[in-house]
Design an enzyme around this catalytic site. Structure first.
Site, PDB file in Angstrom:
ATOM      1  N   GLU A 152       0.853  -1.195   0.000  1.00 58.66           N
ATOM      2  CA  GLU A 152       0.000   0.000   0.000  1.00 58.66           C
ATOM      3  C   GLU A 152       0.885   1.240   0.000  1.00 58.66           C
ATOM      4  OE1 GLU A 152      -1.960  -0.348   3.724  1.00 58.66           O
ATOM      5  OE2 GLU A 152      -3.262  -1.986   3.070  1.00 58.66           O
TER       6      GLU A 152
ATOM      7  N   LYS B 208       2.350   4.571   1.516  1.00 56.48           N
ATOM      8  CA  LYS B 208       2.486   5.108   2.870  1.00 56.48           C
ATOM      9  C   LYS B 208       2.084   6.577   2.794  1.00 56.48           C
ATOM     10  CE  LYS B 208       5.564   5.115   6.827  1.00 56.48           C
ATOM     11  NZ  LYS B 208       5.452   6.514   7.215  1.00 56.48           N
TER      12      LYS B 208
ATOM     13  N   ASP C 133       1.430  10.298   3.725  1.00 50.89           N
ATOM     14  CA  ASP C 133       2.101  11.251   4.600  1.00 50.89           C
ATOM     15  C   ASP C 133       1.050  12.179   5.212  1.00 50.89           C
ATOM     16  OD1 ASP C 133       4.076  12.563   5.906  1.00 50.89           O
ATOM     17  OD2 ASP C 133       4.843  13.629   4.153  1.00 50.89           O
TER      18      ASP C 133
ATOM     19  N   TYR D  97      -6.346   1.627   6.661  1.00 49.54           N
ATOM     20  CA  TYR D  97      -5.502   0.495   6.269  1.00 49.54           C
ATOM     21  C   TYR D  97      -5.241  -0.507   7.369  1.00 49.54           C
ATOM     22  CZ  TYR D  97      -2.424   4.076   8.231  1.00 49.54           C
ATOM     23  OH  TYR D  97      -1.884   5.046   9.030  1.00 49.54           O
TER      24      TYR D  97
ATOM     25  N   LYS E   3      10.828   3.465   2.381  1.00 44.11           N
ATOM     26  CA  LYS E   3      10.852   4.913   2.142  1.00 44.11           C
ATOM     27  C   LYS E   3      11.209   5.227   0.701  1.00 44.11           C
ATOM     28  CE  LYS E   3      10.367   6.568   6.373  1.00 44.11           C
ATOM     29  NZ  LYS E   3       9.935   7.831   6.874  1.00 44.11           N
TER      30      LYS E   3
ATOM     31  N   CYS F  55      17.564  47.789 -10.196  1.00 50.80           N
ATOM     32  CA  CYS F  55      17.305  46.558 -10.945  1.00 50.80           C
ATOM     33  C   CYS F  55      18.639  45.976 -11.414  1.00 50.80           C
ATOM     34  CB  CYS F  55      16.415  46.864 -12.146  1.00 50.80           C
ATOM     35  SG  CYS F  55      16.270  45.466 -13.273  1.00 50.80           S
TER      36      CYS F  55
ATOM     37  N   CYS G 255      18.892  46.302 -15.427  1.00 52.10           N
ATOM     38  CA  CYS G 255      18.957  47.551 -16.186  1.00 52.10           C
ATOM     39  C   CYS G 255      19.350  48.744 -15.333  1.00 52.10           C
ATOM     40  CB  CYS G 255      17.618  47.819 -16.871  1.00 52.10           C
ATOM     41  SG  CYS G 255      16.325  48.271 -15.700  1.00 52.10           S
TER      42      CYS G 255
ATOM     43  N   CYS H 132      10.899  46.487 -10.916  1.00 52.09           N
ATOM     44  CA  CYS H 132      11.632  47.368 -11.817  1.00 52.09           C
ATOM     45  C   CYS H 132      10.600  48.088 -12.681  1.00 52.09           C
ATOM     46  CB  CYS H 132      12.580  46.555 -12.700  1.00 52.09           C
ATOM     47  SG  CYS H 132      13.238  47.532 -14.061  1.00 52.09           S
TER      48      CYS H 132
ATOM     49  N   CYS I 131      13.310  47.309 -19.778  1.00 51.39           N
ATOM     50  CA  CYS I 131      14.281  46.486 -19.051  1.00 51.39           C
ATOM     51  C   CYS I 131      14.453  45.144 -19.763  1.00 51.39           C
ATOM     52  CB  CYS I 131      13.778  46.266 -17.617  1.00 51.39           C
ATOM     53  SG  CYS I 131      14.725  45.015 -16.736  1.00 51.39           S
TER      54      CYS I 131
HETATM   55  S1  IVH Z   1       0.205   0.190   8.877  1.00 50.83           S
HETATM   56  C1  IVH Z   1       1.114  -2.002  12.655  1.00 50.83           C
HETATM   57  N1  IVH Z   1      -0.196   1.272   6.539  1.00 50.83           N
HETATM   58  O1  IVH Z   1       2.953   5.182   9.002  1.00 50.83           O
HETATM   59  C2  IVH Z   1       1.019  -1.324  11.365  1.00 50.83           C
HETATM   60  N2  IVH Z   1       0.711   2.637   8.254  1.00 50.83           N
HETATM   61  O2  IVH Z   1       5.484   4.361  10.460  1.00 50.83           O
HETATM   62  C3  IVH Z   1       0.419  -0.001  11.507  1.00 50.83           C
HETATM   63  N3  IVH Z   1       1.063   4.993   7.595  1.00 50.83           N
HETATM   64  O3  IVH Z   1       1.814   5.265  12.270  1.00 50.83           O
HETATM   65  C4  IVH Z   1       0.638   0.914  10.393  1.00 50.83           C
HETATM   66  N4  IVH Z   1       0.324   4.772   5.549  1.00 50.83           N
HETATM   67  O4  IVH Z   1       0.460   6.587  10.584  1.00 50.83           O
HETATM   68  C5  IVH Z   1       0.247   1.473   7.788  1.00 50.83           C
HETATM   69  N5  IVH Z   1      -0.678   2.094   4.433  1.00 50.83           N
HETATM   70  C6  IVH Z   1      -0.226   2.296   5.676  1.00 50.83           C
HETATM   71  C7  IVH Z   1       0.225   3.551   6.120  1.00 50.83           C
HETATM   72  C8  IVH Z   1       0.703   3.692   7.423  1.00 50.83           C
HETATM   73  C9  IVH Z   1       0.817   5.619   6.449  1.00 50.83           C
HETATM   74  C10 IVH Z   1       1.650   5.647   8.801  1.00 50.83           C
HETATM   75  C11 IVH Z   1       0.890   5.361  10.073  1.00 50.83           C
HETATM   76  C12 IVH Z   1       1.905   4.730  11.002  1.00 50.83           C
HETATM   77  C13 IVH Z   1       3.207   5.072  10.381  1.00 50.83           C
HETATM   78  C14 IVH Z   1       4.188   3.956  10.648  1.00 50.83           C
END
Ligand code: IVH
Length: 670
Positions: free
Chosen positions: A112, A114, A116, A225, A314, A408, A411, A426, A431
């Site tokens: 999935e 991640k 932010d 999730y 990451k 400026c 010029c 300017c 210019c």
């Molecule tokens: S699973 C035990 N799935 O990332 C597993 N976390 O570093 C629980 N996060 O605190 C997390 N997207 O806030 C999971 N698809 C995703 C996520 C996700 C973002 C965040 C979440 C968690 C942190 C973990």
């Protein structure tokens, strides 16, 4: 119908419409219809206070402010994730997992994005939302229920078959703000109100408002999730869990979720998402790979704070620290002086960055940045890199204060500072820096679309005196061009063809190309549909202009001010004398694509998105952002996203780039 029945019916209907709009991204009613239902419900509720319910959609506008947030303990802790920093870490995770399970069988993983955002846990009792808490330290968070209730995509009551609903369930996910909505919100904020640094800060700030009426006005979204504590339901896998979520009306990270028993495929998918992260409507900073089967997770268990069955991978960072070597002042087409940071080159999310915008003097003061400082640079989405922070602890005392010039740099004219503006400008109409900016804008994709007329070329043309005004662009000769750096015979000829073609661009784009203040693409098109020519536009007075639908005083004033400047009138006259003959917007009939709507997805092999949009518009069609039943065509390129799937389900006609060309009767390459 009794008031009680009508109220219940309205509440259900409105929540269905909320779900269709906010979760499925398939609006099922017009704004007017929605508003009418909403008002009817508000009136009935006002007349029948005894039928009040905190789960009414009318409550999504927020409630009276709280004194403070109450701490709440999660029934099951919200864990963190271990990190994988490269592909080998992902493979190691797979090897470790199999070793721990003592099995050579392939393991099914679910990947999935991640997200932010800000972690959140929702507690539903018998399907009713009773608590929303932030992640906090993982054990204890803050009760933000009143705020979460205002987020339209969070169901106040879970849908689906009642029999499936667990007695109690903690549902975990992330609240976030889509990048486009964040940008729009920030753009509307004034400097005094303060702008937010990024979508994540904005989300956190919005979710932690004591006054939920403020949260209600923020474009927050969420997706889910994972599950914490659950009573009265067995969930056997991540995939099954996501299916429950979908059935209950909870948003999940569709269409980015993938399952596979092949770790190499998971690695590939991770990179696909990384490469395509700018196409995802919200910010993601990696992917999460999870063992799909819950029984295997039970065996694997957790370390102190992180489960053994999942890993966060990451993406390459888009933030890096480097040194600010100098500040250069660039002058744009409006004459605005912009400080640009000259940086020690640094690798950032796959590219080398050696300069970044510092916006204006106020921004420099806000950051407190000096020349010689170590600074944090960020590159987000499609935006130019920016300096976000000074690492004050790294100073050695030899840093120098940044001063904005009084003259400026291009010029040497003395600069103006308008009373209620932070920018220096300017004022010199001739210019060279302003001219370069003006020519670039004039030739840009959304204006006259002169292909091949890029920044470097414009610099040479102006510096060598070949272009002293916009009109000179139309007088360029082959002999002039071949002499220039990086220009061969072929590219010179091509450029001349492009210039010739630019003379008959639609009037709206020409108006936009003139660079009149406050006249963006949209306003320019409106002006073009009201005034038949440039000459007519320059004769218009303010009253005339304000009478045009959607044209306000600011624009009217700017147009008249532009027309009153002698050198502008002269420039327009020269342009026309040089052959500029804009195509006038006929009341569009007979365009091959009249009234048709188009969505573009993926990377088009040769055209570029803007070019395709322009082609569609030229033939009377309308490019829009998302696929719905009302979409006529989906144009797909490489790596199409979820839109393709959706178009197929809705039966929308799918075309590739050549298909689009055929549709408008333009041969490939033409
Ligand atoms: S699973 C035990 N799935 O990332 C597993 N976390 O570093 C629980 N996060 O605190 C997390 N997207 O806030 C999971 N698809 C995703 C996520 C996700 C973002 C965040 C979440 C968690 C942190 C973990």
């Amino acid at each position: 119908m009794k008031a009680r029945d009508r109220i219940e019916k309205l509440r259900r209907r409105i929540e269905e419409l909320n779900h269709a709009y906010h979760v499925l991204d398939e609006p099922r009613a017009s704004d007017a219809e929605y508003d009418a239902l909403f008002r009817e419900l508000q009136e009935l509720e006002a007349a029948h206070p005894e039928l009040d319910s905190e789960n009414s959609p009318t409550r999504r506008v927020g409630a009276a402010p709280l004194e403070a947030f109450v701490a709440v303990e999660h029934r099951e802790p919200m864990l963190s994730l271990a990190n994988a920093l490269d592909d080998d870490d992902i493979r190691d995770f797979d090897a470790r997992t199999r070793k721990f399970l003592g099995s050579d069988d392939p393991i099914v993983y679910t990947l999935e994005p991640k997200v932010d955002g800000i972690g959140i846990s929702l507690t539903y009792e018998k399907g009713r939302l009773v608590l929303a808490a932030t992640r906090g330290d993982g054990t204890t968070g803050e009760d933000v229920t009143a705020n979460a209730r205002t987020i339209r995509c969070i169901p106040l009551e879970l849908g689906g078959p009642r029999a499936d609903l667990p007695a109690l369930i903690e549902i975990r996910g992330e609240v976030f703000t889509p990048v486009a909505a964040f940008k729009a919100f920030n753009d509307r904020r004034s400097e005094e109100e303060g702008r937010y640094a990024n979508p994540r800060n904005f989300t956190g700030g919005s979710l932690r408002q004591l006054d939920s009426r403020i949260t209600a006005q923020r474009p927050l979204e969420a997706l889910f999730y994972s599950v914490g504590h659950v009573e009265g339901l067995a969930i056997e896998s991540q995939s099954a869990m996501l299916d429950f979520f979908r059935a209950w009306g909870l948003p999940v990270a569709d269409p980015y979720v993938r399952s596979s028993a092949d770790i190499e495929e998971i690695v590939r998918r991770h990179h696909e998402l990384e490469d395509g992260r700018d196409e995802v409507p919200y910010e993601i900073d990696g992917t999460v790979i999870k063992v799909d089967e819950v029984e295997l997770r039970r065996v694997l268990g957790s370390r102190s704070r992180t489960p053994r069955w999942a890993v966060a991978c990451k993406f390459k960072s888009r933030e890096a620290s480097t040194r600010l070597l100098d500040v250069e002042i660039s002058v744009g087409r409006t004459g605005a002086l912009t400080p640009v940071a000259v940086l020690e080159p640094v690798a950032l999310g796959g590219v080398t960055v050696s300069s970044a915008s510092l916006h204006n003097m106020d921004e420099i003061e806000r950051l407190g940045v000096k020349i010689g400082d170590r600074v944090l640079v960020e590159r987000a989405g499609d935006v130019i890199p920016k300096v976000v922070k000074v690492l004050v602890g790294e100073r050695n005392g030899r840093e120098r204060t940044i001063a904005m010039p009084n003259r400026c740099p291009a010029c040497d004219a003395e600069v103006d500072r308008e009373p209620d503006e932070v920018v220096l400008r300017c004022p010199n109409v001739s210019c060279p820096a302003k001219l370069k900016g003006a020519v670039q804008h004039f030739a840009s994709k959304d204006a006259l679309e002169i292909e091949g007329m890029g920044e470097k070329l414009v610099e040479q043309l102006v510096d060598r005196g070949l272009v002293k005004s916009l009109a000179d662009v139309f007088g360029l000769r082959f002999e002039d061009l071949v002499e220039l750096e990086r220009m061969g015979e072929q590219s010179s000829r091509k450029l001349l063809t492009a210039i010739e073609r630019a003379k008959t661009r639609p009037l709206g784009r020409v108006i936009f190309g003139l660079g009149i203040r406050h006249v963006g693409e949209h306003v320019a098109e409106i002006l073009a549909s009201r005034y038949p020519s440039l000459e007519a536009l320059l004769e218009a007075d303010e009253d005339d202009l304000v009478a045009v639908h959607e044209i306000g005083e600011k624009v009217a004033h700017a147009v008249v001010a532009f027309a009153h400047e002698e050198h502008n009138r002269e420039m327009v006259a020269q342009l026309i004398a040089a052959g500029l003959a804009p195509e006038v917007a006929k009341k569009r009939t007979g365009g091959a694509l009249d009234g048709k709507t188009f969505v573009i997805t993926g990377t088009l092999p040769t055209m570029g998105r803007k070019e395709a949009e322009n082609l569609i518009k030229r033939h009377g069609g309308k490019p829009v952002g998302s696929v719905s039943k009302a979409t006529d065509y989906l144009v797909v390129g490489e790596k199409p996203g979820s839109k393709l799937k959706k178009a197929e389900t809705l039966g929308v006609t799918v075309l590739d780039e050549d298909g689009l060309r055929r549709l408008v009767g333009e041969a490939a390459g033409g």
